[in-house]
Scaffold this motif. Structure first.
Motif, PDB file in Angstrom:
ATOM      1  N   ASP A  22     -12.222   5.523 -13.698  1.00  0.00           N
ATOM      2  CA  ASP A  22     -13.249   6.373 -12.979  1.00  0.00           C
ATOM      3  C   ASP A  22     -12.666   6.693 -11.537  1.00  0.00           C
ATOM      4  O   ASP A  22     -13.264   7.563 -11.046  1.00  0.00           O
ATOM      5  CB  ASP A  22     -14.590   5.645 -12.899  1.00  0.00           C
ATOM      6  CG  ASP A  22     -15.091   5.549 -14.004  1.00  0.00           C
ATOM      7  OD1 ASP A  22     -14.860   6.513 -15.156  1.00  0.00           O
ATOM      8  OD2 ASP A  22     -16.061   4.673 -14.464  1.00  0.00           O
ATOM      9  N   ASP A  23     -11.616   6.096 -11.090  1.00  0.00           N
ATOM     10  CA  ASP A  23     -10.968   6.183  -9.914  1.00  0.00           C
ATOM     11  C   ASP A  23     -10.126   7.632  -9.591  1.00  0.00           C
ATOM     12  O   ASP A  23      -9.652   7.953 -10.599  1.00  0.00           O
ATOM     13  CB  ASP A  23     -10.354   5.012  -9.297  1.00  0.00           C
ATOM     14  CG  ASP A  23     -11.367   4.087  -8.952  1.00  0.00           C
ATOM     15  OD1 ASP A  23     -12.302   4.256  -8.749  1.00  0.00           O
ATOM     16  OD2 ASP A  23     -10.948   2.801  -8.751  1.00  0.00           O
ATOM     17  N   ALA A  24     -10.196   8.219  -8.465  1.00  0.00           N
ATOM     18  CA  ALA A  24      -9.082   9.205  -8.229  1.00  0.00           C
ATOM     19  C   ALA A  24      -8.329   9.135  -6.859  1.00  0.00           C
ATOM     20  O   ALA A  24      -9.240   8.717  -6.029  1.00  0.00           O
ATOM     21  CB  ALA A  24      -9.796  10.668  -8.342  1.00  0.00           C
ATOM     22  N   LEU A  25      -7.316   9.558  -6.903  1.00  0.00           N
ATOM     23  CA  LEU A  25      -6.441   9.146  -5.310  1.00  0.00           C
ATOM     24  C   LEU A  25      -5.905  10.648  -4.913  1.00  0.00           C
ATOM     25  O   LEU A  25      -5.162  11.223  -5.719  1.00  0.00           O
ATOM     26  CB  LEU A  25      -5.334   8.114  -5.653  1.00  0.00           C
ATOM     27  CG  LEU A  25      -5.715   6.913  -6.172  1.00  0.00           C
ATOM     28  CD1 LEU A  25      -4.542   6.059  -6.487  1.00  0.00           C
ATOM     29  CD2 LEU A  25      -6.482   6.344  -4.937  1.00  0.00           C
ATOM     30  N   ALA A  26      -6.672  11.033  -3.893  1.00  0.00           N
ATOM     31  CA  ALA A  26      -6.191  12.291  -3.504  1.00  0.00           C
ATOM     32  C   ALA A  26      -5.098  12.449  -2.441  1.00  0.00           C
ATOM     33  O   ALA A  26      -4.760  11.353  -2.046  1.00  0.00           O
ATOM     34  CB  ALA A  26      -7.367  13.219  -2.732  1.00  0.00           C
ATOM     35  N   THR A  27      -4.427  13.574  -2.004  1.00  0.00           N
ATOM     36  CA  THR A  27      -3.498  13.582  -1.138  1.00  0.00           C
ATOM     37  C   THR A  27      -4.004  13.077   0.346  1.00  0.00           C
ATOM     38  O   THR A  27      -5.044  13.294   0.703  1.00  0.00           O
ATOM     39  CB  THR A  27      -3.112  14.947  -1.010  1.00  0.00           C
ATOM     40  OG1 THR A  27      -2.773  15.782  -1.937  1.00  0.00           O
ATOM     41  CG2 THR A  27      -2.037  15.041   0.329  1.00  0.00           C
ATOM     42  N   GLY A  28      -2.948  12.063   0.671  1.00  0.00           N
ATOM     43  CA  GLY A  28      -3.422  11.299   2.094  1.00  0.00           C
ATOM     44  C   GLY A  28      -4.006   9.991   1.732  1.00  0.00           C
ATOM     45  O   GLY A  28      -4.084   9.298   2.712  1.00  0.00           O
ATOM     46  N   ASP A  29      -4.509   9.800   0.544  1.00  0.00           N
ATOM     47  CA  ASP A  29      -5.218   8.509   0.217  1.00  0.00           C
ATOM     48  C   ASP A  29      -4.268   7.241   0.075  1.00  0.00           C
ATOM     49  O   ASP A  29      -2.905   7.382  -0.028  1.00  0.00           O
ATOM     50  CB  ASP A  29      -6.160   8.575  -0.950  1.00  0.00           C
ATOM     51  CG  ASP A  29      -7.463   9.492  -0.795  1.00  0.00           C
ATOM     52  OD1 ASP A  29      -7.637   9.628   0.095  1.00  0.00           O
ATOM     53  OD2 ASP A  29      -7.989   9.555  -2.002  1.00  0.00           O
ATOM     54  N   ARG A  71       0.820  -1.165   0.060  1.00  0.00           N
ATOM     55  CA  ARG A  71       0.048   0.009   0.006  1.00  0.00           C
ATOM     56  C   ARG A  71       0.917   1.291   0.000  1.00  0.00           C
ATOM     57  O   ARG A  71       1.994   1.133   0.767  1.00  0.00           O
ATOM     58  CB  ARG A  71      -0.883  -0.087   1.098  1.00  0.00           C
ATOM     59  CG  ARG A  71      -2.099  -1.019   1.101  1.00  0.00           C
ATOM     60  CD  ARG A  71      -3.149  -0.883   2.054  1.00  0.00           C
ATOM     61  NE  ARG A  71      -4.451  -1.474   1.764  1.00  0.00           N
ATOM     62  CZ  ARG A  71      -4.552  -2.756   1.758  1.00  0.00           C
ATOM     63  NH1 ARG A  71      -3.887  -3.649   2.159  1.00  0.00           N
ATOM     64  NH2 ARG A  71      -5.831  -3.340   1.447  1.00  0.00           N
ATOM     65  N   GLY A  72       0.400   2.277  -0.861  1.00  0.00           N
ATOM     66  CA  GLY A  72       1.017   3.662  -1.013  1.00  0.00           C
ATOM     67  C   GLY A  72       0.246   4.761  -0.333  1.00  0.00           C
ATOM     68  O   GLY A  72      -0.953   4.498  -0.447  1.00  0.00           O
ATOM     69  N   THR A  73       0.706   5.696  -0.012  1.00  0.00           N
ATOM     70  CA  THR A  73       0.025   6.890   0.513  1.00  0.00           C
ATOM     71  C   THR A  73       0.418   8.296  -0.644  1.00  0.00           C
ATOM     72  O   THR A  73       1.597   8.421  -0.626  1.00  0.00           O
ATOM     73  CB  THR A  73       0.490   7.142   1.861  1.00  0.00           C
ATOM     74  OG1 THR A  73       0.235   6.291   2.850  1.00  0.00           O
ATOM     75  CG2 THR A  73      -0.562   8.571   2.354  1.00  0.00           C
ATOM     76  N   ILE A  74      -0.704   8.669  -1.028  1.00  0.00           N
ATOM     77  CA  ILE A  74      -0.552   9.890  -1.991  1.00  0.00           C
ATOM     78  C   ILE A  74       0.099  10.835  -1.100  1.00  0.00           C
ATOM     79  O   ILE A  74      -0.491  11.426  -0.238  1.00  0.00           O
ATOM     80  CB  ILE A  74      -1.807  10.203  -2.803  1.00  0.00           C
ATOM     81  CG1 ILE A  74      -2.437   9.079  -3.449  1.00  0.00           C
ATOM     82  CG2 ILE A  74      -1.558  11.342  -3.750  1.00  0.00           C
ATOM     83  CD1 ILE A  74      -1.448   8.400  -4.747  1.00  0.00           C
ATOM     84  N   LEU A  75       1.256  11.372  -1.592  1.00  0.00           N
ATOM     85  CA  LEU A  75       1.733  12.552  -0.989  1.00  0.00           C
ATOM     86  C   LEU A  75       1.313  13.830  -1.474  1.00  0.00           C
ATOM     87  O   LEU A  75       1.214  14.790  -0.587  1.00  0.00           O
ATOM     88  CB  LEU A  75       3.219  12.747  -1.552  1.00  0.00           C
ATOM     89  CG  LEU A  75       4.180  11.500  -0.764  1.00  0.00           C
ATOM     90  CD1 LEU A  75       5.495  11.515  -1.181  1.00  0.00           C
ATOM     91  CD2 LEU A  75       4.040  11.179   0.613  1.00  0.00           C
TER      92      LEU A  75
END
Length: 205
Positions: free
Chosen positions: A173-180, A137-141
């Motif tokens: 259709d997905d999006a990964l915001a900061t902290g996700d 798992r990674g976290t969006i910076l």
């Protein structure tokens, strides 16, 4: 006291010493192997092969091995020149001394590198295959990752080493915001594709 080490007979060893210190400083400030993802491995050496003989057959990172080799080369060279001065009254010419020190340094480094690989097992975790980050798992910076617009993510490998990679959502259709946080599921070159933690496929993981 240090004047002889600045003369031509000692020049190769002075240069090796400076390079060794430089590599050590680079590693100390965190710009060494710990920040690199290495996708390939040195291969072609089995038990008793050339790489094993040189001390590269184990898990010691190449920069640590090189630093050890430079140190052994420097020590061997200084010892050779000091011995020549004591016996003949003058040091050897630098090409002859460098050739002898290279052979002696390789032999010394074989012992030193194998010893370092045994007593410093933590070095084994500093260089991994990029594919080893998959299923982590990674976290969006920062920013928002969308298809065609990747964002930087922080991923921690099995050994606790942090890596920063570029990530896009696996689904259009997905999006990964900061902290996700998201699970890395596949890779294309340097780009990873991830499923967000809220994805239906991950609810049971």
């Amino acid at each position: 006291m240090f004047a002889p080490f600045l003369t031509p007979p000692y020049l190769p060893f002075a240069i090796a010493f400076v390079v060794m210190i430089g590599i050590g400083l680079i590693e100390a400030i965190g710009l060494g192997l710990g920040s690199l993802d290495l996708d390939g491995e040195i291969g072609g050496a089995g038990d008793g092969g050339v790489l094993d003989w040189l001390g590269l057959g184990g898990e010691l990172p190449i920069l640590i091995w090189l630093t050890s080799l430079l140190g052994c080369f420097t020590l061997a060279g200084v010892a050779i020149q000091q011995g020549a001065t004591a016996l003949a009254g003058a040091p050897l010419a630098w090409p002859a001394a460098a050739a002898a020190a290279t052979l002696a340094g390789l032999l010394l480094n074989m012992v030193a590198a194998n010893g370092l690989a045994r007593v410093m097992p933590g070095f084994e975790t500093t260089a991994i295959s990029v594919d080893g980050l998959l299923r982590r798992r990674g976290t969006i910076l920062e920013g928002t990752a969308r298809r065609g617009a990747p964002a930087r993510a922080r991923v921690v490998d099995d050994h606790g080493q942090a890596h920063v990679v570029m990530v896009e959502p696996h689904d259009d259709d997905d999006a990964l915001a900061t902290g996700d946080t998201a699970l890395l599921v596949r890779r294309e070159g340097v780009l990873f594709f991830a499923l967000p933690d809220g994805h239906a496929l991950l609810r049971s993981i």
